[in-house]
Every structure is written in C-alpha cells, then in structure tokens.
Design an enzyme around this catalytic site. Structure first.
Site, PDB file in Angstrom:
ATOM      1  N   ARG A 125       0.808  -1.218   0.000  1.00 12.45           N
ATOM      2  CA  ARG A 125       0.000   0.000   0.000  1.00 12.45           C
ATOM      3  C   ARG A 125       0.846   1.275   0.000  1.00 12.45           C
ATOM      4  O   ARG A 125       0.501   2.269   0.622  1.00 12.45           O
ATOM      5  CB  ARG A 125      -0.974   0.001   1.189  1.00 12.45           C
ATOM      6  CG  ARG A 125      -1.932  -1.177   1.196  1.00 12.45           C
ATOM      7  CD  ARG A 125      -2.820  -1.189  -0.046  1.00 12.45           C
ATOM      8  NE  ARG A 125      -3.653  -2.390  -0.079  1.00 12.45           N
ATOM      9  CZ  ARG A 125      -3.333  -3.500  -0.760  1.00 12.45           C
ATOM     10  NH1 ARG A 125      -2.231  -3.537  -1.501  1.00 12.45           N
ATOM     11  NH2 ARG A 125      -4.127  -4.545  -0.743  1.00 12.45           N
ATOM     12  N   SER A 169     -11.137   0.739   3.221  1.00  7.77           N
ATOM     13  CA  SER A 169     -10.420   0.136   4.341  1.00  7.77           C
ATOM     14  C   SER A 169      -9.639   1.202   5.109  1.00  7.77           C
ATOM     15  O   SER A 169      -8.834   1.924   4.524  1.00  7.77           O
ATOM     16  CB  SER A 169      -9.464  -0.945   3.836  1.00  7.77           C
ATOM     17  OG  SER A 169     -10.179  -2.019   3.273  1.00  7.77           O
ATOM     18  N   GLU A 208      -4.447   3.185   6.591  1.00  6.38           N
ATOM     19  CA  GLU A 208      -4.387   3.027   5.137  1.00  6.38           C
ATOM     20  C   GLU A 208      -5.004   4.245   4.466  1.00  6.38           C
ATOM     21  O   GLU A 208      -4.548   4.697   3.424  1.00  6.38           O
ATOM     22  CB  GLU A 208      -5.115   1.755   4.712  1.00  6.38           C
ATOM     23  CG  GLU A 208      -5.031   1.469   3.217  1.00  6.38           C
ATOM     24  CD  GLU A 208      -5.540   0.082   2.864  1.00  6.38           C
ATOM     25  OE1 GLU A 208      -6.218  -0.038   1.825  1.00  6.38           O
ATOM     26  OE2 GLU A 208      -5.251  -0.876   3.612  1.00  6.38           O
TER      27      GLU A 208
END
Length: 303
Positions: A165, A214, A288
């Site tokens: 990520r 998320s 995130e």
C-alpha cells in the site's frame, strides 16, 4: 499564478467531493485541461508553494481546516483509455472499475481485481492499491508522471519502489498515464470474475454508505496473524461511535459518516479504535486512509 487552459479556483470546497463528504477547502484547486496544461503550470509555479494531487478522494480524510497550497484534481483530459496489444493504456483519472471492464471486453485477464477498488488509476498507482489477491505492482508496466518542475517522465514499475500500500513516487509528482499488462483470455470469464468481485464487495462492505474504504492496513505476519477487522472486532469496536462518525457494523475496518460527522470526528474515531486495539492485543494498527490538510478551528479558538 501561472495561466491555465483548465480551471483554477481559490478557496474551493473539497468536502463534497470526498467519499466521506467532509472537510475544508483547497487554498487553490487546479483542474488542468490536459497533461501539457499541467506541465506548463507546474513549471511556472513558485517552488515554495506545496502541491498535492487528489483523485476521486475515495480513501481520504480531508481535514476540516482545508489544504494549503495547490490541490490538483485530474478530470476529463486524463480519462482516455485504449487497448494496447496485451495491455491497457489509460489516463490517471480513469476509474479502476472502468479499466477492469474495458480489459474484460477486450479479452484481457488479470485486471479484474480493479473492479473491487474504489477510486481512480492514478491514486491506485500512488498507493499500490490491491484487492482479491492482486495489486498494481503485479500488472503495471510503466507510469508517466509530471514532476514538480513540470517535466514529463516515464517510469518503469521497477523505479516506483512499490511496497504494501505504498509507492516511492517523486515528491509532489502527478501520475498522468499508465500501462497495465493483461493476459489474453476469455472475455466471458473475465466478465464473470468481475461480477463475482462486485457481488462479494456488495455483500461484505458498506458500499452504499459515506465511507473511505479500508481504514487500516492489515498487520504483517510478524505483528499478528489476524486481519485488521478481526483485531478491531476483538477490541469491541464494531458499531463504536464518536459524534456523527461510526465504525461500520457490516465491516469494522470501515468508518462511516452517519450524516453530520466532521473530519475531526472521523479521524478521532479512528485513533480511538487504534488505542483500543493496542490495549487489547498489543498491535499498532497503521492508517491506510490518507489524512490531509489542517485541523479545523474550534469555537473556543475562534473566540
């Protein structure tokens, strides 16, 4: 400010453009007409002004005090998409799901996972977005960027420093075009896989709520054998509220704006969840979702 062929607005509200529906204004909001317009603007922009690119704002908390400097938002001039042999070449403003569907129609497999990622391709590259067993680094051949000096660069996937990520894009660089590699295959099978992904996402995530996707990255194997949502659930945070913000009861790694939340409440709820998880399991969850901008001014500070 340098002249533009696109649009440049001062004190431009951003909250309504984010998936959470919260946040302050951009000091300056640039919507360039095309990559050449963006290049000319950045090349002439005073170097001391900060520059930040915002895509579809699907994974952002824009803080209540807004974002100083120049915010860049790519739109129509960056939405071209075309089949290129065994791949897809597309502008950074293309929606991830649109790219997946375009590839499937062309009989290219391997890009179906994009149908499960909200947002645009530029943002997906910037954060190495992934879902359903694949991520951008698996399929990217190259990304074209305009750097802070206005220069065009084509960077191969190896130059982007992808990790979980994250990427190592040059500071303030803007992704403008990419090539994604597919595998020639059966178009019907690709379409069927996209339908499966969409159904799975609909069944497990609050896709019709005002959310940001998320919230926290899944811990590494060294940190925990559990996923983020499992740790949040075990800490008793499912349905937890702070003002107008709530932890989703459907998928507790999602935060929701129930109608009148502020950015501060959403971010504060996330920090409360992090604290409870740390106290319960010893695991430090990492955001995130990106949190951008300045905190808002409270009533007492304004007085």
């Amino acid at each position: 400010m340098p002249a533009v062929r696109g649009r440049l607005d001062q004190n431009a509200p951003l909250g309504a453009q984010s998936w959470f529906g919260v946040g302050g204004a951009a000091e300056l909001l640039l919507r360039p007409a095309d990559a050449e317009d963006l290049s000319a603007f950045l090349g002439a922009l005073p170097p001391e002004l900060p520059v930040l690119t915002v895509g579809k704002a699907s994974n952002l908390i824009i803080r209540d005090g807004g974002i100083p400097g120049v915010v860049i938002k790519l739109a129509r001039g960056f939405s071209d998409i075309a089949v290129d042999g065994d791949g897809i070449v597309c502008g950074a403003a293309c929606l991830d799901r649109t790219v997946a569907e375009h590839a499937a129609a062309a009989g290219l497999r391997g890009l179906e996972f994009l149908a499960g990622i909200p947002g645009s391709i530029g943002g997906a590259v910037a954060m190495n977005a992934g879902a359903y067993g694949a991520e951008i680094t698996d399929v990217l051949d190259w990304a074209e960027i305009v750097n802070r000096n206005g220069q065009f660069l084509r960077l191969p996937v190896e130059a982007l420093g992808f990790g979980y990520r994250r990427s190592s894009l040059p500071k303030s660089a803007v992704v403008v075009r990419v090539r994604l590699r597919g595998i020639p295959g059966d178009a019907a099978a690709a379409r069927a896989r996209i339908a499966e992904i969409k159904a799975a996402r609909e069944a497990s995530q609050p896709v019709r709520a005002r959310t940001g996707g998320s919230t926290f990255r899944n811990p590494s194997e060294k940190e925990s054998n559990s996923k983020a949502w499992q740790l949040i659930d075990a800490a008793g945070c499912r349905g937890l509220r702070l003002g107008g913000a709530q932890v989703s009861e459907k998928h507790c790694n999602f935060l929701l704006n129930t109608g009148d939340a502020t950015a501060a409440e959403i971010e504060g709820l996330g920090e409360l969840v992090r604290r409870r998880v740390r106290e319960q399991s010893g695991v430090d969850l990492h955001w995130e979702i990106k949190r951008l901008g300045l905190p808002g001014v409270t009533g007492s500070e304004a007085a």
